[in-house]
Structures are given as C-alpha cells and as structure tokens.
Design a protein around this motif. Sequence first.
Motif, short mmCIF file in Angstrom:
data_model
loop_
_atom_site.label_atom_id
_atom_site.label_comp_id
_atom_site.label_asym_id
_atom_site.label_seq_id
_atom_site.Cartn_x
_atom_site.Cartn_y
_atom_site.Cartn_z
N ALA A 265 -75.86 64.61 -21.03
CA ALA A 265 -75.52 65.30 -19.69
C ALA A 265 -74.27 64.69 -18.83
O ALA A 265 -74.74 65.09 -17.71
CB ALA A 265 -77.07 64.84 -18.99
N SER A 266 -74.34 63.40 -19.54
CA SER A 266 -73.32 62.69 -17.81
C SER A 266 -71.72 63.11 -18.16
O SER A 266 -71.61 63.64 -17.04
CB SER A 266 -72.66 61.53 -18.57
N PHE A 267 -71.07 64.66 -18.52
CA PHE A 267 -70.77 65.28 -18.81
C PHE A 267 -70.40 66.44 -17.26
O PHE A 267 -69.70 66.61 -16.73
CB PHE A 267 -70.53 66.52 -20.09
N TRP A 268 -71.98 67.11 -16.62
CA TRP A 268 -72.10 67.66 -16.25
C TRP A 268 -72.04 66.55 -14.43
O TRP A 268 -71.49 67.27 -13.45
CB TRP A 268 -73.47 68.18 -15.66
N ASN A 269 -72.94 65.72 -14.58
CA ASN A 269 -72.52 64.54 -13.60
C ASN A 269 -71.28 63.82 -13.36
O ASN A 269 -70.61 64.23 -11.69
CB ASN A 269 -73.52 63.39 -13.48
N VAL A 468 -79.67 69.97 2.87
CA VAL A 468 -80.41 68.59 2.69
C VAL A 468 -81.55 68.55 1.96
O VAL A 468 -81.76 67.75 1.40
CB VAL A 468 -80.60 68.72 4.46
N PHE A 469 -82.56 69.82 1.84
CA PHE A 469 -83.52 69.44 0.94
C PHE A 469 -83.41 69.43 -0.41
O PHE A 469 -83.61 68.68 -1.53
CB PHE A 469 -84.37 71.17 1.17
N LEU A 470 -82.35 70.69 -0.61
CA LEU A 470 -81.77 70.49 -2.79
C LEU A 470 -80.83 68.98 -2.49
O LEU A 470 -81.20 68.31 -3.51
CB LEU A 470 -81.15 71.13 -2.55
N ARG A 471 -80.13 69.09 -1.77
CA ARG A 471 -79.54 67.17 -1.49
C ARG A 471 -80.58 65.79 -1.95
O ARG A 471 -80.44 65.22 -3.11
CB ARG A 471 -78.50 67.06 -1.39
N LEU A 472 -81.03 65.87 -0.85
CA LEU A 472 -82.51 64.82 -1.03
C LEU A 472 -83.49 64.98 -2.20
O LEU A 472 -84.04 64.31 -2.72
CB LEU A 472 -83.63 64.54 0.21
N PHE A 499 -76.78 68.39 -9.07
CA PHE A 499 -77.41 69.35 -7.54
C PHE A 499 -76.62 69.19 -6.61
O PHE A 499 -77.13 70.04 -5.91
CB PHE A 499 -78.54 68.59 -7.69
N ARG A 500 -75.33 68.54 -6.48
CA ARG A 500 -75.24 68.40 -5.28
C ARG A 500 -74.16 69.49 -4.78
O ARG A 500 -73.63 69.95 -3.83
CB ARG A 500 -73.84 67.24 -5.13
N THR A 501 -73.74 70.06 -6.57
CA THR A 501 -73.01 71.02 -6.26
C THR A 501 -73.71 72.31 -6.30
O THR A 501 -73.25 73.40 -4.98
CB THR A 501 -72.09 70.62 -7.08
N VAL A 502 -74.66 72.53 -6.48
CA VAL A 502 -75.35 73.21 -6.35
C VAL A 502 -76.08 73.28 -4.39
O VAL A 502 -75.61 74.11 -4.27
CB VAL A 502 -77.09 73.17 -7.32
#
Length: 537
Positions: A265-269, A468-472, A499-502
């Motif tokens: 999963a670190s690949f996606w991170n 902001v909601f998705l990032r936090l 999730f940051r890119t999302v």
Amino acid sequence: MKEANQNWLKGLFFIGVLAAFVLYIGFTDSDVHWAGLISMLVFYAIIYYIGAMMAGKKSNSLSDMIVAKRSIPLGVAMFTMAATWVGGGYINGSAESAFSSGIVWVQAPWGYALSLIIGGIFYARKMRRYEFMTIIDPLEQRFGKKMAGILYIPALLGELFWSGAILVALGTTFGTILGIDFTTSIIISAIIAITYTVVGGMWAVAYTDVFQLAIILVGLFVVMPFALSSAGGLGDVWSKYATEMGTYANLIPPMDGFNHDAWGASFWNWWDYAFLLIFGGIAWQVYFQRVLSAKNEQTAMWLSITAGIVCIIAAIPATLIGVIGYSVDWASMGLEAPQNAAMVLPHVLRYLTPGIIGAIGLGALAAAVMSSMDSSILSASSMAAWNVYRPLVKPKATDEDLKKVIKRTIILVGVATMIIALSVESVYTLWYLASDLVYCILFPQLTMALFYKNANVYGSVAAFVVSVFLRLGGGEPAINLPAFLPYPMVQDGVVLFPFRTVAAISAFVVLFVVSELTKKKAQPKPLLMPEERNQSS
C-alpha cells in the motif's frame, strides 16, 4: 542626513543584537566552536547589510514592498525564485529522507522542480498579465472578499509550516557544528531575517537571495569531495547503500510496486505525496510574489522554468550527504552515528570534512534558511495586508497604512514561525504538511479561478468544505489528529490510501458542478485587467 541617521540606527540595532547573542552564548555554552561562530556572524552581517542597507533604499512604496515595482530582471528573478525553494528544509530534508527512507522518498526536490516548470508554462504568464498583487487577488475577484479571506488561512498556514521547517534545519545544524543550543540558533537567525525583511521588503529578499544562492551552490559542492573521500569514495558508498536499500535506492518505485512485499500500500502513498509536491508547489504566494515582480510575462515564465532546473542541481549534493551518512561505518571511525535522521547533514559536515570545509557547508545551510524564511514571512504578511486588512478591515487604507500593516505582520508571522520551529522535530514532516494544505485546498481553487470562467462563490465554498473534510478525514500524525473517515489501506494508524489526491480532485469536480448548477443564481464574476479594475474603482 535623515537617511544617514536611519542607516546608523539600523547598524546600531544589528550590532546590539549580535553583541547580546555573543554574550549570552559566552555565559551559557562552554563548548562553542568560536571560529565557526565568528564566521557565521560575519556572514549574517553581510546578509543584513545587503537586505537592510542596500535594498532598504529602494523600498519606498507599497509596490516596492510587495512586488518590487514589477521591475526585477530575469537574472535576479531566477536567483530569488530558486533560492526561495532551495531552503534549509529542502537541503536538510533531502539528506534526512535519503538517510532514513531511501532516495525514492526524496521526492520534494524533483517534485518542486516540476511544479516550478509547470507553473512557469501554465500559470506565470496569466498571473503577470493581470498584474495581480498576490495569489489571493484572482480568488477575490472570482469568489468575493469574504471567501478570499477564508482562503488566506491555508495560504498562511502553508507559509508558517514552510518557514518552521527551515528554522528546524538551521537549529539542528548550529547545535551540532557550533555547539550552540537549538533555541538560541533559531531565535538569532529569525531576528535577523525578520529585521531586514521589515526594512527592505521584496527588494531586500531579492538582493539577498542572489548572494545566498551563490553561497548555497558553492558551499554544497565544495563539501562533497571531502565527505565522499572520508566515507571511502562514491563507489563504496553507493554499493553499500544500493544493496541495503534495494528498490528504495531508486528514484521512483517499481511500476507494479503494489504487488511487491517491500511496497504494498506504500506504493499508493508514494504517488499521493508525489502529486502533492508537484501540484502543491504551485499555489504559493511565495512563488507568485516573484512571478508578479518580474518585468514582463516572458520573464515571469522563464524565471520559473530555469529556477526548476537549478532546484534539481542543488538537491544532488544534499541527497548524496544522506547516502554518505547511511553508508559510512561510524563505529570504525570511533564516532557515534547520527542520533536521528534530521541530524545527518550536520553530522557529516562536522565529522567527515575538515573544519573550514564544514564551516563553508554551514554557511550554505544558513544561506538557504535565510533565503526561504524571509520570502515566506513577507508573502504571508503581504497577503494579510492586501487581501484581509484592506478589503475587510479598512477599505480606504492608504499605501502607507498598508506598508505599516505589512511590517507589523512580518514580525508577528516571524514570531509564530519561531514557536512552530521550537515545537516540531522533523524537517520533512513540516515540509510535507505545508504543501499538503496548498495541494488539497488552494491549488484547485486557484486553477479554477484562473481558467474556468463560470467559477462562482457557491462552487468555491462547496469545494472548500469538501476538500477540508476529505483531507482531515485521513488524519494527520504530525498534529495527533486521528482519521475519522473509513479510508482503506491503514497501517499502524496511518492511512496509506491516496486521500490527499482524492481531496484535491474532489475539489475540482465539486467546484465545477456546483458552479454550473448555480451560475444563474450567483452570476460568475470575470477576472479584470488592470485598466478595467481602475475603471470599476
């Protein structure tokens, strides 16, 4: 006569600060490396003279203070842009990450370099063409004064975290090489940067950056042969590093890394952080302040592109220092290994290079810190005066009023930066966190404001709330914020899902959809050229 008296007072203030600093060190620290300390004080004196004495003469108007009267030539502009990004966090952070996690996680140098190149090609010319004063101006025109004031918050936090990262870098290095405690190092460096920025504004920042970048490049490349020789040569260093780090010694992970046990999963991170640094490096006032100070559109574009190339060059020795620190056999040399990853650069400078060479390397780091800190505190203060105080507090404020607000805010932001730097240990943590806010929140807003003519305030508000909601919701270990959204790929309490890119993509989509649905209710506002703004006012 008046100017001579002012210069005399500036000089007297500086001498007083240094005298108090030396006396304090003399009474409180017994293991000070005095030769190195004196060389650093001389360096600071030169920087202060350039910033406060020379540039101070040119900082007469509000335009001088914020955008250097839009007259910085390409050569100076390129140097000030590159020096701003090649800060203490950039140098220390690259070494820290190469040492602790592998070259594959040294993402910031090439990520920020790409952001400068992309920014130069797509953003710089349009921002300069409209002659905005700050990055918040297009947001204010599209979304209104109140929404622009809200969007100032992530811009301010980004600058604070960025400045905090570079002060942490300097504090750890001073402590290791000069024997000066962490707190004292940070305070004296911040005071000097704050002082000449208050006096000289953008001209002070630009002039000192030219000198500082030259010191950075010379200092780092002079250090390398000595450090490599002490560690056994480049061949031995790289052989050991590549063997032990495996795929983490590469620049990017394997394209099927999600199937590798070493990645998973670190690949996606990794890709999440890569996009964060590339696109999160664009929507910065500290970047656009240089773009908007350029003589014309072409200068604005090329200063950005050439600065991106310089950034990559400057990262090479810093990254190699991290590789050397990891590969060298400290025990066989009768030395302790670095206590933590953030200490690897000062450790190599002190123990693997002759004294005078280590001092040159320290000068390079101090120059990097100054070149970034002065830029960040000026950027945050310019936005505070122009996009918060002027439209929301005192609409009829004169240029003199705004200059006073900028100078006072520089001091406040500088002090806040010191407090942050004294509270956080990792340079890279602050560095990523700064771009995190910009990437998820500001980058979509700025891009849509510049290139999507139907963007309106409803779309902006909706996109802000969603991002902001998705990032936090993904949490943030640096501030002990737990994740509260059910994202997948969680390891040891850390969300590896991108999730940051999302959050950033969602902001684009939401701003577009909501703006389209509400464009009749909230009429989209156009961006105005300078002559149109003058007519409307």
